[in-house]
Design a protein around this motif. Structure first.
Motif, short mmCIF file in Angstrom:
data_model
loop_
_atom_site.label_atom_id
_atom_site.label_comp_id
_atom_site.label_asym_id
_atom_site.label_seq_id
_atom_site.Cartn_x
_atom_site.Cartn_y
_atom_site.Cartn_z
N GLU A 75 43.08 71.75 4.01
CA GLU A 75 43.30 72.83 4.98
C GLU A 75 42.03 73.19 5.74
O GLU A 75 42.07 73.41 6.96
N ALA A 76 40.90 73.25 5.06
CA ALA A 76 39.64 73.61 5.73
C ALA A 76 39.26 72.57 6.77
O ALA A 76 38.83 72.91 7.87
N GLN A 77 39.44 71.29 6.43
CA GLN A 77 39.14 70.22 7.38
C GLN A 77 40.10 70.29 8.56
O GLN A 77 39.68 70.15 9.71
N ALA A 78 41.37 70.53 8.29
CA ALA A 78 42.36 70.63 9.36
C ALA A 78 42.00 71.75 10.32
O ALA A 78 42.06 71.58 11.55
N ALA A 79 41.59 72.89 9.78
CA ALA A 79 41.21 74.03 10.63
C ALA A 79 40.02 73.67 11.52
O ALA A 79 40.00 73.99 12.71
N GLU A 80 39.04 72.98 10.95
CA GLU A 80 37.86 72.58 11.74
C GLU A 80 38.24 71.61 12.85
O GLU A 80 37.75 71.73 13.98
N VAL A 81 39.08 70.65 12.52
CA VAL A 81 39.50 69.66 13.52
C VAL A 81 40.31 70.34 14.62
O VAL A 81 40.09 70.08 15.81
N LEU A 82 41.21 71.22 14.25
CA LEU A 82 42.06 71.88 15.25
C LEU A 82 41.26 72.75 16.19
O LEU A 82 41.63 72.91 17.36
N THR A 83 40.13 73.30 15.74
CA THR A 83 39.30 74.11 16.64
C THR A 83 38.60 73.26 17.70
O THR A 83 38.14 73.80 18.70
N GLU A 84 38.55 71.95 17.49
CA GLU A 84 37.96 71.05 18.48
C GLU A 84 38.93 70.76 19.63
O GLU A 84 38.53 70.23 20.66
N LEU A 85 40.20 71.10 19.44
CA LEU A 85 41.23 70.82 20.43
C LEU A 85 41.41 71.99 21.38
O LEU A 85 41.06 73.12 21.06
N SER A 86 42.02 71.71 22.52
CA SER A 86 42.38 72.81 23.41
C SER A 86 43.45 73.65 22.68
O SER A 86 44.19 73.12 21.85
N PRO A 87 43.53 74.93 23.02
CA PRO A 87 44.55 75.77 22.37
C PRO A 87 45.97 75.22 22.52
O PRO A 87 46.76 75.26 21.58
N GLN A 88 46.28 74.67 23.70
CA GLN A 88 47.63 74.14 23.92
C GLN A 88 47.90 72.92 23.06
O GLN A 88 48.96 72.78 22.46
N THR A 89 46.93 72.01 22.97
CA THR A 89 47.11 70.80 22.15
C THR A 89 47.25 71.18 20.68
O THR A 89 48.12 70.66 19.98
N ALA A 90 46.40 72.10 20.21
CA ALA A 90 46.50 72.56 18.82
C ALA A 90 47.86 73.18 18.57
O ALA A 90 48.49 72.92 17.53
N ALA A 91 48.35 73.99 19.51
CA ALA A 91 49.65 74.63 19.36
C ALA A 91 50.77 73.60 19.30
O ALA A 91 51.72 73.73 18.51
N ASP A 92 50.67 72.56 20.13
CA ASP A 92 51.69 71.50 20.11
C ASP A 92 51.73 70.80 18.77
O ASP A 92 52.80 70.38 18.31
N ILE A 93 50.58 70.66 18.13
CA ILE A 93 50.50 69.96 16.86
C ILE A 93 51.04 70.82 15.73
O ILE A 93 51.79 70.34 14.88
N VAL A 94 50.67 72.08 15.70
CA VAL A 94 51.07 72.93 14.57
C VAL A 94 52.44 73.58 14.76
O VAL A 94 52.95 74.19 13.83
N ALA A 95 53.01 73.47 15.95
CA ALA A 95 54.31 74.10 16.22
C ALA A 95 55.42 73.49 15.40
O ALA A 95 55.42 72.40 15.00
#
Length: 95
Positions: A75-95
């Motif tokens: 989970e910690a690694q996932a959070a770090e990786v997701l912060t590297e993405l644009s908010p929209q791309t991160a949202a598309d992935i976690v939606a």
């Protein structure tokens, strides 16, 4: 005497091969490579890529594939990786 196939020994490790696809923005090769990796290998490969490279990989994959991949890493690694993405791309992935 028959020698074992040396081609496997001459191939780069999975994370290096994937890094090459990321560096060259080869979306098709990256998607194919990820789909052919054994599921147990994915978290290891992601841990050996940096957060920026992992984020670039997630951007290259379909959102569903990225989501499944994110679910395999800590989970910690996932959070770090997701912060590297644009908010929209991160949202598309976690939606």
């Amino acid at each position: 005497m028959t020698r074992p196939d040396d081609s496997a020994a001459s191939r780069p490790p999975p994370w290096e091969a994937l890094q090459g696809f990321i560096d060259t923005s080869d979306h098709v090769a990256a998607r194919t490579f990820v789909s052919e990796l054994p599921p147990a290998e994915l978290p290891r490969v992601m841990s050996l890529l940096g957060n920026e490279e992992s984020a670039r990989l997630l951007e290259m994959l379909e959102p569903e594939t990225s989501r499944a991949l994110v679910e395999t890493i800590p989970e910690a690694q996932a959070a770090e990786v997701l912060t590297e993405l644009s908010p929209q791309t991160a949202a598309d992935i976690v939606a």
